[in-house]
Write a protein that holds these residues in place. Structure first.
Motif, short mmCIF file in Angstrom:
data_model
loop_
_atom_site.label_atom_id
_atom_site.label_comp_id
_atom_site.label_asym_id
_atom_site.label_seq_id
_atom_site.Cartn_x
_atom_site.Cartn_y
_atom_site.Cartn_z
N GLU A 190 -2.95 0.24 50.82
CA GLU A 190 -3.54 -0.03 49.51
C GLU A 190 -4.32 1.18 49.00
OE1 GLU A 190 -3.16 -2.48 47.49
OE2 GLU A 190 -1.92 -3.71 48.81
N ARG A 191 -4.15 1.51 47.74
CA ARG A 191 -4.94 2.56 47.09
C ARG A 191 -5.26 2.09 45.68
NH1 ARG A 191 -1.47 7.87 47.64
NH2 ARG A 191 -3.21 8.77 46.50
N ASN A 192 -6.37 2.57 45.14
CA ASN A 192 -6.84 2.05 43.86
C ASN A 192 -6.40 2.85 42.64
OD1 ASN A 192 -8.28 -0.05 45.10
ND2 ASN A 192 -10.01 1.31 45.53
N LYS A 193 -5.86 4.07 42.86
CA LYS A 193 -5.51 4.91 41.73
C LYS A 193 -4.05 5.33 41.78
CE LYS A 193 -10.16 6.87 41.24
NZ LYS A 193 -10.97 8.12 41.21
N GLY A 194 -3.46 5.53 40.61
CA GLY A 194 -2.10 6.04 40.53
C GLY A 194 -1.05 4.95 40.68
N ASP A 195 0.18 5.29 40.34
CA ASP A 195 1.30 4.36 40.44
C ASP A 195 1.98 4.51 41.80
OD1 ASP A 195 0.95 3.41 37.86
OD2 ASP A 195 2.18 4.99 36.99
N ARG A 196 2.24 3.39 42.45
CA ARG A 196 2.91 3.38 43.73
C ARG A 196 4.08 2.41 43.65
NH1 ARG A 196 -1.94 3.26 43.32
NH2 ARG A 196 -1.89 0.99 43.19
N THR A 197 5.26 2.89 44.01
CA THR A 197 6.43 2.01 43.99
C THR A 197 7.10 2.02 45.35
OG1 THR A 197 7.94 3.74 43.21
CG2 THR A 197 6.81 2.44 41.53
N PHE A 198 7.71 0.89 45.69
CA PHE A 198 8.37 0.76 46.98
C PHE A 198 9.56 -0.17 46.83
CE2 PHE A 198 9.23 -1.36 50.96
CZ PHE A 198 9.20 -0.33 51.88
N ALA A 199 10.66 0.17 47.50
CA ALA A 199 11.84 -0.68 47.45
C ALA A 199 12.66 -0.54 48.72
CB ALA A 199 12.71 -0.33 46.24
N ILE A 200 13.27 -1.64 49.14
CA ILE A 200 14.27 -1.62 50.19
C ILE A 200 15.62 -1.60 49.47
CG2 ILE A 200 15.24 -2.81 52.19
CD1 ILE A 200 12.55 -4.22 52.51
N VAL A 201 16.42 -0.58 49.74
CA VAL A 201 17.66 -0.37 48.98
C VAL A 201 18.86 -0.44 49.92
CG1 VAL A 201 18.89 1.16 47.40
CG2 VAL A 201 16.37 1.17 47.44
N PRO A 202 19.83 -1.33 49.65
CA PRO A 202 21.04 -1.37 50.49
C PRO A 202 21.89 -0.12 50.28
CG PRO A 202 20.76 -3.38 49.20
CD PRO A 202 19.82 -2.38 48.64
N HIS A 203 22.51 0.38 51.35
CA HIS A 203 23.46 1.48 51.19
C HIS A 203 24.68 0.99 50.42
CE1 HIS A 203 21.78 4.78 53.53
NE2 HIS A 203 21.31 3.88 54.38
N ALA A 204 25.31 1.91 49.70
CA ALA A 204 26.47 1.55 48.88
C ALA A 204 27.61 0.98 49.71
CB ALA A 204 26.95 2.78 48.10
N ASP A 205 27.73 1.42 50.97
CA ASP A 205 28.81 0.92 51.83
C ASP A 205 28.38 -0.30 52.64
OD1 ASP A 205 27.04 2.03 53.57
OD2 ASP A 205 28.42 3.48 54.45
N ASN A 206 27.20 -0.86 52.29
CA ASN A 206 26.65 -2.03 52.98
C ASN A 206 26.34 -1.76 54.45
OD1 ASN A 206 26.74 -3.81 50.71
ND2 ASN A 206 28.95 -4.04 51.02
N ASN A 207 26.19 -0.49 54.81
CA ASN A 207 25.84 -0.12 56.18
C ASN A 207 24.33 0.01 56.30
OD1 ASN A 207 25.90 0.73 58.83
ND2 ASN A 207 26.46 2.84 58.32
N GLY A 208 23.65 -1.14 56.28
CA GLY A 208 22.20 -1.14 56.41
C GLY A 208 21.47 -0.79 55.13
N SER A 209 20.19 -0.44 55.26
CA SER A 209 19.32 -0.17 54.12
C SER A 209 18.49 1.08 54.34
CB SER A 209 18.37 -1.36 53.89
OG SER A 209 19.07 -2.56 53.74
N PHE A 210 17.93 1.58 53.26
CA PHE A 210 16.92 2.63 53.34
C PHE A 210 15.76 2.23 52.45
CE2 PHE A 210 19.79 3.79 49.87
CZ PHE A 210 18.95 4.21 48.86
N ILE A 211 14.65 2.94 52.54
CA ILE A 211 13.52 2.63 51.68
C ILE A 211 13.28 3.76 50.70
CG2 ILE A 211 12.40 1.14 53.38
CD1 ILE A 211 10.43 3.44 53.95
N ARG A 212 12.72 3.42 49.55
CA ARG A 212 12.35 4.40 48.53
C ARG A 212 10.86 4.24 48.25
NH1 ARG A 212 15.77 3.08 44.41
NH2 ARG A 212 17.33 4.56 45.18
N ILE A 213 10.12 5.33 48.39
CA ILE A 213 8.67 5.27 48.23
C ILE A 213 8.20 6.37 47.28
CG2 ILE A 213 8.39 6.64 50.35
CD1 ILE A 213 5.68 5.27 50.73
N SER A 214 7.29 6.03 46.40
CA SER A 214 6.75 7.00 45.45
C SER A 214 5.25 6.80 45.31
CB SER A 214 7.43 6.84 44.09
OG SER A 214 6.91 7.77 43.15
#
Length: 205
Positions: free
Chosen positions: A83-107
């Motif tokens: 948790e942080r109080n300032k700025g924009d933070r985004t997070f997502a669990i993204v499936p691979h295009a070939d459905n071979n598991g997932s990766f995460i995207r963090i900003s």
């Protein structure tokens, strides 16, 4: 995480950032998901009982309240977002295009995970791509005395632009655990920096 622990971690992180830039570690483009990162970690003695869900493909849990923008409010099991109080933070669990598991995207924020095994030599096997700046470090904190211990900043992604999946190995040596000590791994993507992470493995000796 308790507020006192989070406050201590943020204080420790600030001192780490001021400490300077560590040596760069060479990274190589990866051919496939199962290529260097997973195989290298297994060869080095990876133990899932010590470091679960390294590929973010396991169970998830739902965040009921957060200052982040989290897709579907889901976070991978065994992982936390700080948790942080300032700025924009985004997070997502993204499936691979070939459905071979997932990766995460963090900003603009931090993902974290406890280091539960006693080990002086810690090797992180990471598969990633991304743009911007970020840090890898291990925060140390004494839960009994509520005091900070010497933490280790062991890699700085300095304004990188990595477009292809890349495997990298980072080593950090830590002292023997102290009584009451808690250790937490941090991957931080600063400000508007965005990183996609396919896997993070830990092996210890």
């Amino acid at each position: 995480m308790k507020k006192i622990f989070i406050a201590a971690l943020m204080t420790a992180a600030a001192s780490l950032i001021a400490a300077g830039t560590p040596e760069k570690v060479e990274a190589k483009p990866a051919a496939s998901k199962s290529a260097a990162t997973r195989e290298g970690a297994i060869k080095a003695g990876f133990d899932e009982k010590v470091w679960g869900n390294p590929e973010f493909d396991g169970k998830t849990y739902v965040l009921k309240k957060t200052s982040w923008k989290v897709t579907d409010n889901k976070v991978p099991s065994s992982w936390y977002i700080m948790e942080r109080n300032k700025g924009d933070r985004t997070f997502a669990i993204v499936p691979h295009a070939d459905n071979n598991g997932s990766f995460i995207r963090i900003s603009g924020g931090t993902i974290s995970k406890d280091l539960r095994k006693v080990g002086e030599k810690n090797t992180f096997h990471i598969r990633y791509k991304g743009k911007g700046s970020g840090y890898l470090y291990v925060i140390r904190y004494n839960q009994k005395t509520r005091g900070n211990l010497k933490s280790e900043l062991f890699h700085h992604f300095n304004n990188v632009d990595v477009k292809e999946w890349t495997d990298a190995v980072f080593e950090v040596n830590m002292p023997v655990h102290k009584d009451g000590e808690r250790r937490v791994f941090w991957f931080t993507a600063f400000d508007k920096s965005t990183f996609e992470i396919d896997s993070i493995y830990l092996t210890t000796k």
